[in-house]
Design a protein around this motif. Structure first.
Motif, PDB file in Angstrom:
ATOM      1  N   GLU A  50      73.620 -64.203 -13.018  1.00  0.00           N
ATOM      2  CA  GLU A  50      73.443 -63.811 -14.323  1.00  0.00           C
ATOM      3  C   GLU A  50      72.694 -64.761 -15.224  1.00  0.00           C
ATOM      4  OE1 GLU A  50      78.043 -61.982 -15.243  1.00  0.00           O
ATOM      5  OE2 GLU A  50      77.605 -63.804 -15.967  1.00  0.00           O
ATOM      6  N   THR A  51      72.067 -64.497 -16.238  1.00  0.00           N
ATOM      7  CA  THR A  51      71.539 -65.538 -17.215  1.00  0.00           C
ATOM      8  C   THR A  51      72.304 -65.407 -18.262  1.00  0.00           C
ATOM      9  OG1 THR A  51      69.400 -65.045 -16.115  1.00  0.00           O
ATOM     10  CG2 THR A  51      69.458 -66.115 -18.212  1.00  0.00           C
ATOM     11  N   THR A  52      72.752 -66.386 -18.751  1.00  0.00           N
ATOM     12  CA  THR A  52      73.853 -66.381 -19.850  1.00  0.00           C
ATOM     13  C   THR A  52      73.232 -67.298 -20.967  1.00  0.00           C
ATOM     14  OG1 THR A  52      75.011 -68.489 -19.284  1.00  0.00           O
ATOM     15  CG2 THR A  52      75.777 -66.137 -18.318  1.00  0.00           C
ATOM     16  N   ASP A  53      73.755 -67.268 -22.232  1.00  0.00           N
ATOM     17  CA  ASP A  53      73.571 -67.910 -23.428  1.00  0.00           C
ATOM     18  C   ASP A  53      73.780 -69.578 -23.286  1.00  0.00           C
ATOM     19  OD1 ASP A  53      72.802 -65.706 -24.915  1.00  0.00           O
ATOM     20  OD2 ASP A  53      74.433 -65.489 -26.051  1.00  0.00           O
ATOM     21  N   THR A  54      74.698 -69.652 -22.367  1.00  0.00           N
ATOM     22  CA  THR A  54      74.986 -71.127 -22.055  1.00  0.00           C
ATOM     23  C   THR A  54      74.059 -71.850 -21.070  1.00  0.00           C
ATOM     24  OG1 THR A  54      76.421 -70.307 -20.104  1.00  0.00           O
ATOM     25  CG2 THR A  54      77.587 -70.898 -22.316  1.00  0.00           C
ATOM     26  N   ASP A  55      73.034 -70.952 -20.735  1.00  0.00           N
ATOM     27  CA  ASP A  55      71.895 -71.472 -19.920  1.00  0.00           C
ATOM     28  C   ASP A  55      71.127 -72.340 -21.013  1.00  0.00           C
ATOM     29  OD1 ASP A  55      72.766 -70.164 -17.816  1.00  0.00           O
ATOM     30  OD2 ASP A  55      70.812 -68.882 -17.618  1.00  0.00           O
TER      31      ASP A  55
ATOM     32  N   GLU B 277      73.953 -75.215 -22.649  1.00  0.00           N
ATOM     33  CA  GLU B 277      74.607 -76.341 -21.927  1.00  0.00           C
ATOM     34  C   GLU B 277      73.672 -76.811 -20.799  1.00  0.00           C
ATOM     35  OE1 GLU B 277      76.923 -79.052 -19.894  1.00  0.00           O
ATOM     36  OE2 GLU B 277      76.912 -78.366 -22.102  1.00  0.00           O
ATOM     37  N   PHE B 278      73.449 -75.779 -19.913  1.00  0.00           N
ATOM     38  CA  PHE B 278      72.906 -75.762 -18.687  1.00  0.00           C
ATOM     39  C   PHE B 278      71.564 -76.515 -18.535  1.00  0.00           C
ATOM     40  CE2 PHE B 278      76.381 -72.749 -17.673  1.00  0.00           C
ATOM     41  CZ  PHE B 278      77.400 -73.607 -17.406  1.00  0.00           C
ATOM     42  N   ARG B 279      70.457 -75.758 -19.141  1.00  0.00           N
ATOM     43  CA  ARG B 279      69.277 -76.483 -19.275  1.00  0.00           C
ATOM     44  C   ARG B 279      69.221 -77.727 -19.779  1.00  0.00           C
ATOM     45  NH1 ARG B 279      65.184 -73.979 -21.448  1.00  0.00           N
ATOM     46  NH2 ARG B 279      63.778 -75.007 -19.714  1.00  0.00           N
ATOM     47  N   PRO B 280      69.786 -78.095 -21.083  1.00  0.00           N
ATOM     48  CA  PRO B 280      69.925 -79.341 -21.495  1.00  0.00           C
ATOM     49  C   PRO B 280      70.550 -80.494 -20.538  1.00  0.00           C
ATOM     50  CG  PRO B 280      70.631 -77.503 -23.248  1.00  0.00           C
ATOM     51  CD  PRO B 280      70.564 -76.971 -21.948  1.00  0.00           C
TER      52      PRO B 280
END
Length: 303
Positions: free
Chosen positions: A171-176, A179-182
Motif C-alpha cells: 500500500e501507499t498511505t498518507d502516513t508515508d 511519518e515514514f518518509r520524514p
C-alpha cells in the motif's frame, strides 16, 4: 519548511542511541494473533502450513508462516507475499482473503506459496520498519540487515529459479508523507522533500524485466474493483515516470526489493491507496485479490 523530526540531530544519520529512542516510542496498536494468525492457522485444513521461523524480539508472539497448496509436478510455481511493510494492511488481509476464498480455484493448475505477513512486528506497531529501524523492503540482499527479509530469502532459496510468478502486495498511505518518509530522511541525515501521495491503485514493475502485457492485465482487472492512480502534473507517480496506465518501474533487484527475490518471469508490486475517500478497506482487500487472480490467470494463459 517542515518541522525537524523529533528523534536524532538534523543533518546527521541516526546512531544506535537514536534508533533505540525510536524503538522505545513505538506502541502496539493491533494484534498479529487476533487479526492474522487467527486467519492463518485454520487454513491448515486445506494447505500445508510452513513455519519458516520467528522474530527474535518475541519468538512466541511472532511466528512466521507460509502456506502451500498441494504441489504437483509440472505445474507453474507462483509466490504471493504480503505485509513486507507491516503497516500496509490490505497486503496482509488481501493475501488471506485470497487463500480463504479464491486459492481453491487454482488447485491442480498452480503450485502456490503464499506468505501473508512477512513483518508481523510491523503489523502490530503499524510501521514500515522493523525493530531496528530497518526497512525490510530495501533489505532483500545477501547478509540482509533485516531478519524478516533474511527469513523469506531462506524460505524461497530452494525454488528461486523455479518460480514463474511473484506478486508482492503493498500500500501507499498518507502516513508515508506524514511519518515514514520524514523518519527515513531523519534516520539517514538527509533533508525531507515532500511528495504527493497518488490517489488510487498502481503497480511497480521491474525496469529490467517490465512485462508490459502482464502489468496491463492486472491493471485492467483491478480497475473493475477500484480506481487507478493518475500521474501527477509531471507525469510521475511517487517520483517515477508512468510507463503505462497505472504502472511505474523500479530496478527491483538492485534496490533489494521483495519483488526481486526470485528469477520469475512475471513479477510486480501492487500499491493500494487505503486513505482514498473513494475506497473502503474491503475494496482495498478486493483490489489485492483481483490483482493476484489476474496475475495467475495471465501466467496460465501465457505458459
Amino acid at each position: 519548511m517542515t518541522a525537524p523530526y523529533p528523534i536524532g540531530t538534523p543533518g546527521s544519520p541516526w546512531n544506535d542511541a537514536d534508533k533505540q529512542a525510536w524503538f522505545k516510542v513505538q506502541t502496539v496498536k493491533r494484534s498479529y494473533q487476533d487479526e492474522v494468525l487467527s486467519r492463518v492457522l485454520p487454513l491448515s485444513a486445506d494447505f500445508e502450513l510452513v513455519n519458516y521461523g520467528a522474530l527474535s524480539i518475541d519468538a512466541g508472539r511472532f511466528p512466521l508462516y507460509a502456506l502451500k497448496n498441494q504441489w504437483q509436478p509440472g505445474l507453474p510455481l507462483a509466490l504471493v507475499t504480503g505485509g513486507v511493510h507491516g503497516y500496509e494492511t490490505s497486503g496482509v488481509q488481501g493475501a488471506l482473503d485470497f487463500l480463504h476464498q479464491d486459492a481453491k480455484d487454482y488447485k491442480g493448475k498452480v503450485n502456490l506459496l503464499v506468505v501473508p505477513c512477512v513483518s508481523p512486528w510491523g503489523y502490530e506497531i503499524i510501521n514500515r520498519w522493523n525493530p531496528k529501524a530497518v526497512d525490510p523492503n530495501r533489505s532483500f540482499v545477501e547478509n540482509s540487515p533485516s531478519e524478516e527479509s533474511a527469513a523469506l530469502l531462506k524460505l524461497v532459496a530452494p525454488h528461486q529459479s523455479d518460480f514463474v510468478l511473484h506478486i508482492d502486495l503493498h500500500e501507499t498511505t498518507d502516513t508515508d508523507e506524514t511519518e515514514f518518509r520524514p523518519a527515513l530522511a531523519a534516520r539517514d541525515g538527509k533533508d525531507y522533500e515532500p511528495d504527493v501521495i497518488p490517489d488510487g491503485f498502481y503497480l511497480v514493475g521491474d525496469s529490467d524485466n517490465p512485462q508490459e502485457a502482464f502489468q496491463k492485465a492486472i491493471i485492467d482487472a483491478v480497475e473493475k474493483v477500484t480506481h487507478i492512480a493518475p500521474p501527477d502534473e509531471k507525469g510521475n507517480i511517487i517520483g517515477s515516470p508512468v510507463v503505462q496506465h497505472g504502472v511505474i518501474n523500479y530496478p527491483v533487484k538492485k534496490l533489494g526489493l521483495c519483488a526481486g527475490i526470485t528469477d520469475a518471469t512475471y513479477t510486480t508490486t501492487t500499491e493500494v491507496y487505503p486513505d482514498s475517500p473513494k475506497a473502503t478497506a474491503e475494496e482495498c482487500n478486493a483490489a489485492q485479490v483481483a490483482a493476484i487472480r489476474a496475475a495467475l490467470d495471465f501466467m496460465l494463459a501465457n505458459r
